[in-house]
Motif scaffolding. Structure first.
Motif, PDB file in Angstrom:
ATOM      1  N   LEU A 317      41.974  39.658  27.149  1.00 35.58           N
ATOM      2  CA  LEU A 317      40.820  38.756  27.189  1.00 35.58           C
ATOM      3  C   LEU A 317      39.519  39.486  27.513  1.00 35.58           C
ATOM      4  O   LEU A 317      38.447  38.889  27.464  1.00 35.58           O
ATOM      5  CB  LEU A 317      41.061  37.660  28.229  1.00 35.58           C
ATOM      6  N   GLY A 318      39.615  40.761  27.872  1.00 30.23           N
ATOM      7  CA  GLY A 318      38.415  41.528  28.210  1.00 30.23           C
ATOM      8  C   GLY A 318      37.799  41.117  29.537  1.00 30.23           C
ATOM      9  O   GLY A 318      36.576  41.220  29.714  1.00 30.23           O
ATOM     10  N   ILE A 319      38.635  40.669  30.470  1.00 30.86           N
ATOM     11  CA  ILE A 319      38.158  40.204  31.770  1.00 30.86           C
ATOM     12  C   ILE A 319      38.316  41.322  32.807  1.00 30.86           C
ATOM     13  O   ILE A 319      39.389  41.922  32.930  1.00 30.86           O
ATOM     14  CB  ILE A 319      38.930  38.953  32.228  1.00 30.86           C
ATOM     15  N   TYR A 320      37.263  41.589  33.554  1.00 32.21           N
ATOM     16  CA  TYR A 320      37.307  42.606  34.615  1.00 32.21           C
ATOM     17  C   TYR A 320      38.236  42.140  35.728  1.00 32.21           C
ATOM     18  O   TYR A 320      38.222  40.973  36.127  1.00 32.21           O
ATOM     19  CB  TYR A 320      35.904  42.847  35.191  1.00 32.21           C
ATOM     20  N   TYR A 321      39.047  43.088  36.232  1.00 30.19           N
ATOM     21  CA  TYR A 321      39.914  42.756  37.361  1.00 30.19           C
ATOM     22  C   TYR A 321      40.250  44.021  38.136  1.00 30.19           C
ATOM     23  O   TYR A 321      40.130  45.147  37.633  1.00 30.19           O
ATOM     24  CB  TYR A 321      41.202  42.081  36.891  1.00 30.19           C
ATOM     25  N   THR A 322      40.671  43.823  39.387  1.00 33.33           N
ATOM     26  CA  THR A 322      41.276  44.894  40.174  1.00 33.33           C
ATOM     27  C   THR A 322      42.655  44.411  40.597  1.00 33.33           C
ATOM     28  O   THR A 322      42.983  43.227  40.491  1.00 33.33           O
ATOM     29  CB  THR A 322      40.436  45.248  41.414  1.00 33.33           C
ATOM     30  N   GLY A 323      43.473  45.328  41.109  1.00 34.53           N
ATOM     31  CA  GLY A 323      44.809  44.967  41.547  1.00 34.53           C
ATOM     32  C   GLY A 323      45.823  45.039  40.423  1.00 34.53           C
ATOM     33  O   GLY A 323      45.548  45.508  39.326  1.00 34.53           O
ATOM     34  N   GLY A 324      47.030  44.568  40.736  1.00 33.58           N
ATOM     35  CA  GLY A 324      48.097  44.569  39.752  1.00 33.58           C
ATOM     36  C   GLY A 324      48.901  45.848  39.728  1.00 33.58           C
ATOM     37  O   GLY A 324      50.099  45.828  39.449  1.00 33.58           O
ATOM     38  N   LYS A 325      48.289  46.959  40.056  1.00 36.07           N
ATOM     39  CA  LYS A 325      48.973  48.254  40.032  1.00 36.07           C
ATOM     40  C   LYS A 325      49.678  48.533  41.353  1.00 36.07           C
ATOM     41  O   LYS A 325      50.870  48.839  41.378  1.00 36.07           O
ATOM     42  CB  LYS A 325      47.974  49.370  39.737  1.00 36.07           C
ATOM     43  N   ASN A 326      48.957  48.442  42.449  1.00 34.61           N
ATOM     44  CA  ASN A 326      49.514  48.692  43.780  1.00 34.61           C
ATOM     45  C   ASN A 326      49.646  47.411  44.594  1.00 34.61           C
ATOM     46  O   ASN A 326      49.768  47.468  45.815  1.00 34.61           O
ATOM     47  CB  ASN A 326      48.614  49.665  44.543  1.00 34.61           C
ATOM     48  N   SER A 327      49.604  46.303  43.928  1.00 32.53           N
ATOM     49  CA  SER A 327      49.490  45.039  44.643  1.00 32.53           C
ATOM     50  C   SER A 327      50.082  43.899  43.828  1.00 32.53           C
ATOM     51  O   SER A 327      50.094  43.947  42.593  1.00 32.53           O
ATOM     52  CB  SER A 327      48.001  44.748  44.916  1.00 32.53           C
ATOM     53  N   PRO A 328      50.557  42.845  44.484  1.00 29.55           N
ATOM     54  CA  PRO A 328      51.022  41.657  43.778  1.00 29.55           C
ATOM     55  C   PRO A 328      49.883  40.732  43.362  1.00 29.55           C
ATOM     56  O   PRO A 328      50.141  39.662  42.808  1.00 29.55           O
ATOM     57  CB  PRO A 328      51.923  40.977  44.803  1.00 29.55           C
ATOM     58  N   TYR A 329      48.637  41.140  43.647  1.00 32.43           N
ATOM     59  CA  TYR A 329      47.487  40.290  43.337  1.00 32.43           C
ATOM     60  C   TYR A 329      46.649  40.863  42.201  1.00 32.43           C
ATOM     61  O   TYR A 329      46.465  42.081  42.104  1.00 32.43           O
ATOM     62  CB  TYR A 329      46.597  40.114  44.569  1.00 32.43           C
ATOM     63  N   ILE A 330      46.133  39.958  41.379  1.00 31.12           N
ATOM     64  CA  ILE A 330      45.153  40.306  40.352  1.00 31.12           C
ATOM     65  C   ILE A 330      43.876  39.579  40.726  1.00 31.12           C
ATOM     66  O   ILE A 330      43.845  38.345  40.848  1.00 31.12           O
ATOM     67  CB  ILE A 330      45.622  39.897  38.937  1.00 31.12           C
ATOM     68  N   TRP A 331      42.827  40.348  40.929  1.00 29.15           N
ATOM     69  CA  TRP A 331      41.528  39.837  41.371  1.00 29.15           C
ATOM     70  C   TRP A 331      40.598  39.925  40.167  1.00 29.15           C
ATOM     71  O   TRP A 331      40.194  41.005  39.769  1.00 29.15           O
ATOM     72  CB  TRP A 331      41.032  40.680  42.531  1.00 29.15           C
ATOM     73  N   LEU A 332      40.303  38.775  39.555  1.00 29.09           N
ATOM     74  CA  LEU A 332      39.589  38.774  38.284  1.00 29.09           C
ATOM     75  C   LEU A 332      38.211  38.142  38.398  1.00 29.09           C
ATOM     76  O   LEU A 332      37.962  37.305  39.267  1.00 29.09           O
ATOM     77  CB  LEU A 332      40.411  38.047  37.221  1.00 29.09           C
ATOM     78  N   LYS A 333      37.351  38.573  37.514  1.00 29.19           N
ATOM     79  CA  LYS A 333      36.007  38.010  37.449  1.00 29.19           C
ATOM     80  C   LYS A 333      36.054  36.718  36.650  1.00 29.19           C
ATOM     81  O   LYS A 333      36.577  36.684  35.529  1.00 29.19           O
ATOM     82  CB  LYS A 333      35.045  38.999  36.797  1.00 29.19           C
ATOM     83  N   CYS A 334      35.523  35.654  37.232  1.00 28.03           N
ATOM     84  CA  CYS A 334      35.562  34.362  36.542  1.00 28.03           C
ATOM     85  C   CYS A 334      34.807  34.450  35.210  1.00 28.03           C
ATOM     86  O   CYS A 334      33.695  35.002  35.163  1.00 28.03           O
ATOM     87  CB  CYS A 334      34.950  33.263  37.405  1.00 28.03           C
ATOM     88  N   PRO A 335      35.373  33.928  34.144  1.00 24.28           N
ATOM     89  CA  PRO A 335      34.722  34.018  32.833  1.00 24.28           C
ATOM     90  C   PRO A 335      33.492  33.126  32.727  1.00 24.28           C
ATOM     91  O   PRO A 335      33.351  32.135  33.457  1.00 24.28           O
ATOM     92  CB  PRO A 335      35.820  33.549  31.872  1.00 24.28           C
ATOM     93  N   ASN A 336      32.601  33.521  31.839  1.00 22.91           N
ATOM     94  CA  ASN A 336      31.422  32.710  31.489  1.00 22.91           C
ATOM     95  C   ASN A 336      30.538  32.400  32.695  1.00 22.91           C
ATOM     96  O   ASN A 336      29.878  31.347  32.747  1.00 22.91           O
ATOM     97  CB  ASN A 336      31.855  31.398  30.805  1.00 22.91           C
TER      98      ASN A 336
END
Length: 393
Positions: A317-336
């Motif tokens: 979706l081309g959404i910026y995020y951190t996490g997911g690699k070393n963590s069970p959390y995905i911290w994403l930038k809200c779209p639009n």
């Protein structure tokens, strides 16, 4: 009679209580909708079998006069502390069993640790931040200052040398952002703390999710033994969210203001806490054994795969995020350009998926959103499908 008016400075509802309230209202109004919850970071896989067997045996022990146990040692049974020490040895960190205290979890420890510090200390937290660090210190009436985590630093806030703090809360891998500090970044924090005679409260609750060379303990960093306390938990490591067991590590040489910090915390625990039950401590030792680690690592791999599924969707979706690699959390930038609670409502109403609004973690969380990989595989795949369909329109 007077109440603690510091409570007036808290937000009315704890973040996750507010989420539950909104979700329950939506479900009541829409009973035909299947809502998938990827908000609260609660595990869904059962306890490792070795832990269950140890719990059963521990319970049986309590039913026999010869093996009955009453109050445990305030610092936890020696065999459990030895198991924690041995576990740390597996990733190259040396902590002595005598420096470990067994508790009922990192959340309560992070809230209670302030009991041993004067209220006039200045507390520094990173923003976004796990709410307990802030709320517990607001309750105590302490001054709180913030270090900004944002896109420019990969949501890994660093210290400002021009600002002095006395107590520093760090969480790595971070809740909520999923970012993990490198050795050099943690060394900067350790050097800052030692320079300012401060103490770092280091929350390592998600250390078992680290897949790269990020430190799994603050005590992997040179100089940390003179400035740090580590809190950890088996909640996310081994599924003990409902079983409740964690530990605090305080180097015996750590002192401030002429007082030994370990002795202060031990005194606090002996007064206010009667320890973790015998069956749970038996389960904790079992799950930290070589066989137990094999079992809980299978569960962690399952959650890590869920995280990859969510992260891959963000990539598509081309959404910026951190996490997911070393963590069970995905911290994403809200779209639009949506706000955090705006996106929460949008996702709930249009995709029937629940996440956590970033605004609830601090001002730098506004415009961001947390998803957790702790759901089951089927629900994670379905939630991702719904999100991709909604956001691709």
């Amino acid at each position: 009679m007077k109440v603690n008016r510091n409570f007036d400075n808290l937000v009315p509802n704890y973040l996750f209580a507010e989420i539950a309230k909104r979700v329950n209202e939506y479900c009541s109004a829409n009973p035909d909708k299947k809502v998938i919850k990827l908000g609260i970071g609660d595990v869904t896989l059962p306890l490792p079998k070795i832990a269950v067997e140890a719990l059963k045996k521990g319970a049986d022990d309590l039913g026999n006069k010869e093996t009955f146990k009453g109050y445990p040692d305030y610092e936890g049974y020696e065999f459990v502390r030895k198991a924690v020490s041995d576990y740390y040895n597996t990733f190259g960190v040396k902590v002595d069993p005598s420096e470990i205290l067994i508790t009922d979890g990192a959340k309560s420890d992070s809230g209670n640790i302030g009991d041993i510090f004067d209220k006039d200390n200045t507390v520094l937290v990173t923003d976004p931040v796990y709410p307990v660090y802030v709320d517990s210190n607001i309750m105590a009436g302490r001054k709180i200052i913030y270090a900004d985590s944002n896109e420019s630093n990969g949501f890994c806030a660093m210290p400002n040398e021009d600002v002095k703090a006395d107590i520093i809360y760090l969480c790595s891998p971070n809740n909520p952002t999923g970012s993990a500090y490198s050795y050099d970044q943690l060394k900067t924090w350790v050097d800052y703390a030692n320079k300012n005679d401060a103490i770092i409260i280091f929350d390592a609750a998600y250390e078992a999710f680290i897949t790269d060379d990020s430190p799994r303990s603050i005590f992997a960093v040179e100089g940390a033994r003179t400035c740090a306390i580590e809190l950890c938990s088996l909640s996310k490591t081994a599924g003990f969210t409902g079983t409740r067991c964690g530990y605090t590590i305080i180097p015996k040489e750590l002192e401030r203001d002429g007082k030994n910090i370990y002795k202060l915390w031990y005194r606090r625990e002996a007064t206010k806490f009667n320890g973790v039950s015998w069956p749970v401590q038996c389960a904790a030792a079992a799950v930290l054994s070589e066989e137990g680690q094999k079992e809980f690592k299978e569960n962690i791999s399952y959650y890590q795969e869920n995280a990859k599924i969510i992260a891959s969707a963000m990539d598509e979706l081309g959404i910026y995020y951190t996490g997911g690699k070393n963590s069970p959390y995905i911290w994403l930038k809200c779209p639009n350009g949506m706000g955090s609670w705006e996106f929460f409502d949008y996702l709930l109403e249009n995709a029937n998926v629940v996440g956590t609004p970033g605004e609830g973690f601090g001002k730098n969380g506004e415009g961001y959103f947390r998803l957790t990989s702790f759901g089951d595989r089927e629900n994670t795949i379905e939630a991702v499908r719904r999100i991709k369909e909604l956001l691709s329109k």
